[in-house]
Design an enzyme around this catalytic site. Structure first.
Site, short mmCIF file in Angstrom:
data_model
loop_
_atom_site.label_atom_id
_atom_site.label_comp_id
_atom_site.label_asym_id
_atom_site.label_seq_id
_atom_site.Cartn_x
_atom_site.Cartn_y
_atom_site.Cartn_z
N GLY A 10 7.68 8.00 -0.34
CA GLY A 10 6.78 7.74 0.76
C GLY A 10 7.66 6.98 2.00
O GLY A 10 8.22 6.21 1.82
N GLY A 15 8.42 2.38 3.21
CA GLY A 15 9.44 3.03 2.90
C GLY A 15 10.37 3.16 4.18
O GLY A 15 11.70 3.15 4.02
N ASP A 34 8.71 12.54 1.87
CA ASP A 34 7.49 12.35 2.14
C ASP A 34 6.81 13.59 2.01
O ASP A 34 7.54 14.70 2.33
CB ASP A 34 7.12 11.63 3.55
CG ASP A 34 5.81 11.02 3.71
OD1 ASP A 34 5.75 9.77 3.75
OD2 ASP A 34 4.89 11.88 3.70
N ARG A 83 -6.29 0.79 0.55
CA ARG A 83 -7.50 0.94 0.27
C ARG A 83 -8.47 0.71 1.83
O ARG A 83 -7.97 -0.27 2.51
CB ARG A 83 -8.21 -0.38 -0.59
CG ARG A 83 -9.67 -0.18 -0.82
CD ARG A 83 -10.14 -0.85 -1.96
NE ARG A 83 -11.41 -1.33 -2.31
CZ ARG A 83 -11.82 -1.93 -3.18
NH1 ARG A 83 -10.97 -2.53 -4.42
NH2 ARG A 83 -13.09 -2.06 -3.74
N ILE A 119 5.61 0.48 -5.99
CA ILE A 119 5.03 -0.63 -5.21
C ILE A 119 3.53 -0.01 -4.75
O ILE A 119 2.73 -1.05 -4.39
CB ILE A 119 5.89 -0.67 -3.69
CG1 ILE A 119 7.09 -1.30 -4.21
CG2 ILE A 119 5.12 -1.77 -2.70
CD1 ILE A 119 8.09 -1.56 -3.08
N THR A 120 3.31 1.15 -5.23
CA THR A 120 1.73 1.70 -4.80
C THR A 120 0.98 0.79 -5.62
O THR A 120 0.85 0.47 -6.61
CB THR A 120 1.80 3.04 -5.26
OG1 THR A 120 2.62 3.88 -4.49
CG2 THR A 120 0.35 3.68 -4.82
N ASN A 121 -0.25 0.38 -4.93
CA ASN A 121 -1.57 -0.08 -5.28
C ASN A 121 -2.55 0.77 -5.80
O ASN A 121 -2.36 2.17 -5.12
CB ASN A 121 -2.12 -1.14 -4.10
CG ASN A 121 -1.18 -2.32 -4.24
OD1 ASN A 121 -0.92 -2.81 -5.32
ND2 ASN A 121 -1.01 -2.86 -3.00
N ARG A 152 5.38 -15.38 -1.17
CA ARG A 152 4.46 -15.84 -0.47
C ARG A 152 4.04 -17.21 -0.94
O ARG A 152 3.70 -18.10 0.07
CB ARG A 152 3.07 -15.01 -0.61
CG ARG A 152 3.07 -13.63 0.07
CD ARG A 152 1.91 -12.76 -0.33
NE ARG A 152 2.17 -11.60 0.60
CZ ARG A 152 1.57 -10.27 0.37
NH1 ARG A 152 0.84 -10.20 -0.65
NH2 ARG A 152 1.81 -9.41 1.37
N HIS A 176 -1.29 -7.82 -10.06
CA HIS A 176 -1.22 -7.98 -8.61
C HIS A 176 -2.66 -7.91 -7.91
O HIS A 176 -2.94 -6.88 -7.29
CB HIS A 176 -0.16 -6.83 -8.20
CG HIS A 176 0.14 -7.12 -6.72
ND1 HIS A 176 0.63 -8.23 -6.09
CD2 HIS A 176 0.21 -6.20 -5.56
CE1 HIS A 176 0.74 -7.94 -4.78
NE2 HIS A 176 0.67 -6.57 -4.52
#
Length: 320
Positions: A10, A15, A34, A83, A119-121, A152, A176
């Site tokens: 990615g 990335g 990619d 999203r 790391i993808t949601n 955070r 997450h």
């Protein structure tokens, strides 16, 4: 000694930032992959031209062929879509599950010995699916969530107490998302637990509760401000911290989405827990004692992850 090889699946904002950080830290040679032709090649060329200015010798190449990741020591996966307004959770799951299937098969066929960071949601579901599709051992596939969420939480606490960020240490457990569990009992400022600082009058419980909530919605806050994208600097820095722990056998204890098999009363799921990361990947799940409130919150988070996995199985029966 041969250089290490870092493959980044990615070549979007995360990335590209991962590639830059890995090059600056001289973690090894870098492959940006990619599916969009030209994007990884263009970013690799641009980043290579930073070398003379920044003083790094990492070789950076871009590719659209999974054969390019062959022999990678570390793979960090950011491929997928974010999203968008009007998109349901199942829409997002459906699209990114297909991506994880292609990525998992690409890893299985070309770099089966790699340490893989997802790391993808939606993270907890995607890292689980990626491990299923790749067939890699569970200790070699982990999700990046808790490092970012804890960063955070630490940032907001440092601002609240007016102290150096270096003196703040926090833990965020669970999934997450909105059900994550920032654990104040194990969050400290130079060793002093946050609840004790509240008792000293340095903050109030109401302010700490607000910080906990802000941490839970930390990603959404940035999306709301950017409007056309999501966070990428801190997610990339978090992924690199995990990669360094593995490559340099640092034995760091980091909160990650890891496979749990009985710990915390959970079986067969990826969920955010403290783990020891070293040369063997996830070497140990650290089971800390939680107070009743944190236990209850963790269970809510685990239940939310289970719902996501059931939805995944409904979309792709091969996962059932």
């Amino acid at each position: 000694m041969a250089r290490k090889k870092i493959a980044l699946i990615g070549a979007g904002n995360i990335g590209g930032t991962l590639a830059h950080l890995a090059a600056q830290k001289e973690l090894g040679d870098i492959v940006l992959f990619d599916v969009v032709e030209g994007v990884p090649q263009g970013k690799a060329l641009d980043l290579s031209q930073c070398g003379p200015v920044e003083g790094f010798d990492a070789n950076i190449i871009g590719t659209n062929d999974y054969k390019g990741i062959a022999g990678a020591d570390v793979i960090i996966v950011t491929a997928g879509v974010a999203r968008k307004p009007g998109m349901s959770r199942d829409d997002l799951l459906g699209i990114n599950l297909k991506v994880m299937k292609a990525v998992g098969e690409g890893i299985r066929d070309n770099a089966p010995d790699a340490f893989v960071i997802c790391i993808t949601n939606p993270l907890d579901a995607m890292v689980w699916a990626l491990r299923e599709f790749s067939g890699l051992p569970a200790n070699k596939v982990v999700g990046m969530a808790g490092v970012l969420d804890s960063a955070r939480f630490s940032t907001f606490l440092a601002w609240e107490f007016g102290v150096s960020i270096r003196d703040v240490n926090t833990f965020v457990l669970g999934g997450h998302g909105d059900t994550m569990v920032p654990v104040t009992q194990y969050s400290t400022v130079n060793g002093i637990p946050v609840p004790d600082l509240v008792k000293m009058g340095l903050s109030t419980q109401e302010k700490i509760d607000a910080i906990v909530q802000r941490t839970r919605s930390g990603g959404g806050e940035i999306v709301g401000l950017l409007k056309t994208g999501s966070a990428f600097y801190a997610p990339a820095a978090s992924g690199i911290a995990m990669a360094e722990a593995y490559l340099n056998d640092q034995k760091r204890i980091l909160p990650c989405a890891a496979y749990v098999d009985g710990e915390y009363g959970v079986n067969g799921l990826y969920v955010g827990v403290p783990v020891l990361i070293g040369a063997n990947g996830v070497e140990k799940v650290i089971e800390i004692e939680l107070d009743d409130e944190a236990k209850g919150n963790l269970q809510v988070s685990v239940d939310a992850v289970k719902e996501l996995l059931e939805a995944c199985k409904g979309i792709d029966p091969s996962l059932a």
